[in-house]
Design a protein around this motif. Sequence first.
Motif, PDB file in Angstrom:
ATOM      1  N   GLY A 144       7.223   6.412  65.317  1.00 51.27           N
ATOM      2  CA  GLY A 144       6.344   7.223  66.161  1.00 51.27           C
ATOM      3  C   GLY A 144       6.403   6.867  67.640  1.00 51.27           C
ATOM      4  O   GLY A 144       5.562   7.309  68.421  1.00 51.27           O
ATOM      5  N   GLU A 145       7.384   6.083  68.067  1.00 51.38           N
ATOM      6  CA  GLU A 145       7.497   5.698  69.478  1.00 51.38           C
ATOM      7  C   GLU A 145       8.764   6.279  70.083  1.00 51.38           C
ATOM      8  O   GLU A 145       9.746   6.515  69.377  1.00 51.38           O
ATOM      9  N   ASP A 146       8.701   6.483  71.388  1.00 45.75           N
ATOM     10  CA  ASP A 146       9.906   6.901  72.095  1.00 45.75           C
ATOM     11  C   ASP A 146      10.848   5.709  72.175  1.00 45.75           C
ATOM     12  O   ASP A 146      10.418   4.568  72.408  1.00 45.75           O
ATOM     13  N   GLY A 147      12.110   5.971  72.036  1.00 45.59           N
ATOM     14  CA  GLY A 147      13.084   4.898  72.102  1.00 45.59           C
ATOM     15  C   GLY A 147      14.059   5.109  73.249  1.00 45.59           C
ATOM     16  O   GLY A 147      14.542   6.224  73.460  1.00 45.59           O
ATOM     17  N   PHE A 148      14.334   4.041  73.959  1.00 44.60           N
ATOM     18  CA  PHE A 148      15.294   4.101  75.068  1.00 44.60           C
ATOM     19  C   PHE A 148      16.167   2.865  74.980  1.00 44.60           C
ATOM     20  O   PHE A 148      15.676   1.730  74.975  1.00 44.60           O
ATOM     21  N   SER A 149      17.456   3.060  74.955  1.00 46.17           N
ATOM     22  CA  SER A 149      18.374   1.940  74.724  1.00 46.17           C
ATOM     23  C   SER A 149      18.727   1.177  75.978  1.00 46.17           C
ATOM     24  O   SER A 149      19.202   0.052  75.919  1.00 46.17           O
ATOM     25  N   GLY A 150      18.500   1.805  77.106  1.00 42.84           N
ATOM     26  CA  GLY A 150      19.020   1.222  78.328  1.00 42.84           C
ATOM     27  C   GLY A 150      20.482   1.564  78.461  1.00 42.84           C
ATOM     28  O   GLY A 150      20.991   2.480  77.806  1.00 42.84           O
ATOM     29  N   VAL A 151      21.203   0.825  79.292  1.00 42.97           N
ATOM     30  CA  VAL A 151      22.625   1.082  79.507  1.00 42.97           C
ATOM     31  C   VAL A 151      23.414   0.322  78.443  1.00 42.97           C
ATOM     32  O   VAL A 151      23.317  -0.906  78.351  1.00 42.97           O
ATOM     33  N   ILE A 152      24.176   1.083  77.637  1.00 42.72           N
ATOM     34  CA  ILE A 152      24.998   0.468  76.585  1.00 42.72           C
ATOM     35  C   ILE A 152      26.390   1.058  76.660  1.00 42.72           C
ATOM     36  O   ILE A 152      26.606   2.124  77.260  1.00 42.72           O
ATOM     37  N   TYR A 153      27.319   0.355  76.070  1.00 46.30           N
ATOM     38  CA  TYR A 153      28.703   0.848  76.081  1.00 46.30           C
ATOM     39  C   TYR A 153      29.002   1.522  74.740  1.00 46.30           C
ATOM     40  O   TYR A 153      28.823   0.934  73.679  1.00 46.30           O
ATOM     41  N   ASP A 154      29.444   2.764  74.827  1.00 45.35           N
ATOM     42  CA  ASP A 154      29.783   3.540  73.620  1.00 45.35           C
ATOM     43  C   ASP A 154      31.291   3.488  73.455  1.00 45.35           C
ATOM     44  O   ASP A 154      32.040   4.003  74.296  1.00 45.35           O
ATOM     45  N   THR A 155      31.723   2.861  72.354  1.00 42.39           N
ATOM     46  CA  THR A 155      33.171   2.685  72.135  1.00 42.39           C
ATOM     47  C   THR A 155      33.876   3.998  71.853  1.00 42.39           C
ATOM     48  O   THR A 155      35.060   4.151  72.188  1.00 42.39           O
ATOM     49  N   GLU A 156      33.134   4.921  71.241  1.00 40.78           N
ATOM     50  CA  GLU A 156      33.762   6.204  70.935  1.00 40.78           C
ATOM     51  C   GLU A 156      33.936   7.023  72.212  1.00 40.78           C
ATOM     52  O   GLU A 156      34.974   7.661  72.423  1.00 40.78           O
ATOM     53  N   LEU A 157      32.893   7.012  73.022  1.00 38.98           N
ATOM     54  CA  LEU A 157      32.974   7.765  74.281  1.00 38.98           C
ATOM     55  C   LEU A 157      33.705   6.979  75.370  1.00 38.98           C
ATOM     56  O   LEU A 157      34.095   7.538  76.397  1.00 38.98           O
ATOM     57  N   GLU A 158      33.808   5.658  75.138  1.00 37.09           N
ATOM     58  CA  GLU A 158      34.485   4.765  76.076  1.00 37.09           C
ATOM     59  C   GLU A 158      33.850   4.812  77.473  1.00 37.09           C
ATOM     60  O   GLU A 158      34.518   4.906  78.492  1.00 37.09           O
ATOM     61  N   LYS A 159      32.537   4.742  77.483  1.00 37.75           N
ATOM     62  CA  LYS A 159      31.821   4.739  78.770  1.00 37.75           C
ATOM     63  C   LYS A 159      30.422   4.159  78.587  1.00 37.75           C
ATOM     64  O   LYS A 159      29.945   4.008  77.466  1.00 37.75           O
ATOM     65  N   GLN A 160      29.807   3.865  79.716  1.00 37.50           N
ATOM     66  CA  GLN A 160      28.425   3.408  79.715  1.00 37.50           C
ATOM     67  C   GLN A 160      27.529   4.616  79.517  1.00 37.50           C
ATOM     68  O   GLN A 160      27.687   5.644  80.181  1.00 37.50           O
ATOM     69  N   VAL A 161      26.579   4.464  78.580  1.00 39.87           N
ATOM     70  CA  VAL A 161      25.699   5.598  78.275  1.00 39.87           C
ATOM     71  C   VAL A 161      24.255   5.126  78.194  1.00 39.87           C
ATOM     72  O   VAL A 161      23.973   3.925  78.147  1.00 39.87           O
ATOM     73  N   LEU A 162      23.352   6.127  78.137  1.00 34.76           N
ATOM     74  CA  LEU A 162      21.927   5.885  77.953  1.00 34.76           C
ATOM     75  C   LEU A 162      21.513   6.537  76.646  1.00 34.76           C
ATOM     76  O   LEU A 162      21.829   7.711  76.408  1.00 34.76           O
ATOM     77  N   GLY A 163      20.808   5.802  75.807  1.00 30.97           N
ATOM     78  CA  GLY A 163      20.389   6.361  74.530  1.00 30.97           C
ATOM     79  C   GLY A 163      18.902   6.658  74.509  1.00 30.97           C
ATOM     80  O   GLY A 163      18.094   5.839  74.956  1.00 30.97           O
ATOM     81  N   TYR A 164      18.552   7.892  73.960  1.00 27.95           N
ATOM     82  CA  TYR A 164      17.163   8.307  73.872  1.00 27.95           C
ATOM     83  C   TYR A 164      16.853   8.650  72.411  1.00 27.95           C
ATOM     84  O   TYR A 164      17.717   9.168  71.695  1.00 27.95           O
ATOM     85  N   ALA A 165      15.627   8.425  71.982  1.00 23.69           N
ATOM     86  CA  ALA A 165      15.206   8.826  70.627  1.00 23.69           C
ATOM     87  C   ALA A 165      13.726   9.144  70.640  1.00 23.69           C
ATOM     88  O   ALA A 165      12.931   8.388  71.217  1.00 23.69           O
ATOM     89  N   VAL A 166      13.366  10.312  70.007  1.00 23.99           N
ATOM     90  CA  VAL A 166      11.959  10.699  69.911  1.00 23.99           C
ATOM     91  C   VAL A 166      11.669  11.083  68.460  1.00 23.99           C
ATOM     92  O   VAL A 166      12.557  11.550  67.732  1.00 23.99           O
ATOM     93  N   PRO A 167      10.459  10.895  68.001  1.00 27.72           N
ATOM     94  CA  PRO A 167      10.122  11.269  66.620  1.00 27.72           C
ATOM     95  C   PRO A 167      10.061  12.797  66.448  1.00 27.72           C
ATOM     96  O   PRO A 167       9.690  13.508  67.384  1.00 27.72           O
ATOM     97  N   VAL A 168      10.441  13.251  65.239  1.00 19.61           N
ATOM     98  CA  VAL A 168      10.342  14.679  64.878  1.00 19.61           C
ATOM     99  C   VAL A 168       9.284  14.783  63.782  1.00 19.61           C
ATOM    100  O   VAL A 168       9.368  14.076  62.766  1.00 19.61           O
ATOM    101  N   TYR A 169       8.299  15.626  64.026  1.00 21.33           N
ATOM    102  CA  TYR A 169       7.169  15.755  63.108  1.00 21.33           C
ATOM    103  C   TYR A 169       7.276  17.038  62.280  1.00 21.33           C
ATOM    104  O   TYR A 169       7.855  18.039  62.726  1.00 21.33           O
TER     105      TYR A 169
END
Length: 750
Positions: A144-169
Amino acid sequence: MSESIIEKHLKKLTIFVAVLSLAILTAGGIVTFSLNRVQQDAIDSRIQREVEKYSDNLHQKLQVDFQTIYTLSAFLEFNEGLEKESFSRGLLGANNHNGFVRMGYFGRNGTGVRVTRGKSIEMDKKLEEVTPEMQEIIRKAWEGEDGFSGVIYDTELEKQVLGYAVPVYRGEEIIGALVATGEADSLKEILTNDVLFGGNGHIQLINSQGEYVLPYETEDIFSGDYFSQKEEERITDVLDSQESCFASLEYKGHRYRLYIEPVGIKDWSLFGIEAVNESNKFLTQMILITRVTFSVILAAVIVFIFYGYRLMKKKNRELIQYAYYDSLTGAFNSEKFQQELAKVMKKQETYALAGLNIRQFKFINEIFGRNQADSLLCHVKDVLEENTGEGEYFCRNSADMFLVLLKGEERKEIQRRIQDIMEKIAAFSANLNHDYDIQMYCGISLIPQGIKTDTATMQTTHTMFALEKARSLPRNSIWFYDLNLHQEEILQNYVESHMNQALENGEFKMYLQPKFDLRTGRLSGAEALVRWIRGDGKVIYPGQFIPIFESNGFCAVLDMYMTEQVCRLIRKWIDQGIRPIPVSVNHSKILFYETDYVGRMEKLIEKYETPARWITLEILEGLAMENIDKLNQVIASLKEIGFRISMDDFGSGYSSLNTLGKLDIDELKLDKGFMEGIDGTDQQKQKIILEHIIMISRSLEISTVAEGIETKENEQMIQELGCDFGQGYYYCRPIPAEEFHEKYMQKGKK
C-alpha cells in the motif's frame, strides 16, 4: 626635562605607533571581514535559493511521474474485467504516450506483464526476473505504499533508470502493483544548467556517503584533496543526519562556497557549489581594493611613523646633547650636573662639591684670542675627565667656572686632588707660547652621606660662597665652606626673601649725613643714605645688603623709594617754612637703562610739588665708562627738569680724567681713598693728584666734594687744595632724618 623622561616619551611614542598600526590593521580587517561577510551572505543566499529551487523541481518531477502512474492505476481499477491481452496492448499504448521507457503490472501472485517502448510485450513476467531494486518497490506497493527505487542500472536497457511502483486497488483490496521505469537522464536535465550561478557553479545530487547519484567526474565529493579532515568529518555527519550546512573550500587558488540540503527522497541531498572569486566580481574587487588600500595605508603610516620616530629619536639625542651638554667642551652643563648631584646626595656616600674658576679669564680672552681661550676651557674639561673616577661628575657651569663632584670627605685628600688638577690645568701655559701663569681658585663644600636637609641647589650655593671667598685670596687658593660662610649665606637668603616685605613695612630708613662749605663752614647740603632696621630692632648694614641688591636688581626699586623719601622731606621743610638744603641721593646704573626713568622722576617731583633743584642724583663713575653718549642723553633730560648730577666715589676704580670732559655733571665727589692716601707714605704724590683733579673740575665748572674727612688736619689740607665742600665723620656721622631735622634744620646748628 631629564633623559629618563625623554626615554619615557619615546617609549610612549613607540606604543602609540604600535597601537595606531594595530588600529589601522584592525580597521582594515574589520572592513575586509565585513565585505567578505556581505559577499559570503550573498553567495550563501544565492546557493540556498538555487538548491531549494532545484529541490522543488525534483519533487515536482517525481510528483508528476507518480501522478501519471496513479492515473493508469485508476484505469486498471475501473476496467475490472479487461482481458490480459487487451490490458497489455492498452498498457503499451499508454507507455508510448508518456515519458517512461517501460511499464508493467505485477499481481500479488508474483506474475505480471511488462511493456517496453519499441519492444514486444512480455507476458507472464516473473517478479524474480526483474532487478532486486524493482522487486523491493513492487513489494512495497503491494503493502500500500508508493515505491521509488532511486537511480539504478538496468542491464537490459543498459542505462541508468528510475523505478516507480504504486498499488492497484479493486475496491479496498490491493490486487497488484503498477510499475514504471524512467530514464535517469531526466534528472540530469533538471540539474544540468550552464547558466547556473552565472556559469560559476553547479548543483549535484549526492547520497549519504557523499557519492554522486548520477555519474559525474569523480565518484564522490570527497575525491580529491578538497576538504580538511575536520571539514570532511563535519560534512559526513551532516549527510548521515540528513541536515543542511554551508562550508568553504579552496582548490587550485580559488575559493568556493558550498551548500548541502537534504531532498527528502531516499538518502539524497543536493550539493550546490559556487566559485567565490567569480560569483561576484564587484565585491571581490572591492575586497581586493580594500585590502590593498589598507595595506598601502598601513605601510605608508608605518614608514612615515618609523621615519618620524627615527627623526624624533635623532632630534631627541640632539636635544639631549643641547640640553645637558656644553656645546664647546662636551662636558655636562649645569642642568644635567644638578640632576646627577640630586641623585648622589641621596646615596649613603660622602662627597665634596668643588667650584673651579680661572683667574682673569677675560684677559686671556683679550690677550691670546678667543680660540686659545676656548682651547683652555677644553683643556680644563680633559683634565677633569682624566682625574675623576666612576661615580664622580663635573660640568662647565658657566663661562670659565667648572663644578666637580668628588668622592670622599677628608679635607687633605680633597685639597690634594684639587691642587693636582690645578697644576695640570696650569700646564696649558706652554700652549700659549707666552710666559703667562694660569692661576685658579676653588671653593669646596662637603656633602655628608645621605643628606636630607639640603637640596642640590643649596649645596651648589654653599660652594659658590666658598668660591667667592677663595677669589679674594691670592693665587691658586682653595677655601672650604664653613660656619662663617654659612652665616653670610643665611643673611643673604634673609635679605633676598624679605626685601620686598621690608620695603612695604617701612624698614628701610633714611639717614642723612651733612655736607659743609669749606670756605664758610656752613651747612651746604646732605647725602641721603639708607639703613635697614628690622621690626625687632636689629640693623642690617648697607655693606650687607647693598651688594646683594646690586646683584639682583632690587637697588633700582630702593633708589626710587629713597628719592621719594627725599621729596617728602623737602616738602615737609617747605611746608614748615624752612629753607631747604640740597639733598643728594644715590641712583644705580640700572635706573639709567630703564626707558621710563626720566618720566618717573618727573612724576615724583610733581606728586610732592618739590623743586628739582634741591635734589642731586649721585651716579658711580663705572656707569660713565660704559656708554657716555647714552648717559649724557639721560643726564640732559634730568637737568632739563632741574635735577643736579653728581659723580660719586671718583678715584675708587678705573678713573679717567677724560670722562670729566665728556660728562655734563654738576658735582664731583672725591672718594675717601684720597684721604687715606694723603695720610700714607705717598702723601705728596696724592696731594698733587688731588690738587690737579680739583683744579680741572673748577675749570670745568664742576664743584668738588671731599668724602671721608675725619680729622681737623684732613679738613685743613683739603681746604688748602681748593675743594668746595667736605663730608665725613669729622662733621657728623649719618643720622636719622628726624634727628638731622632737629639738629640742623630747626636749630640751625652747625
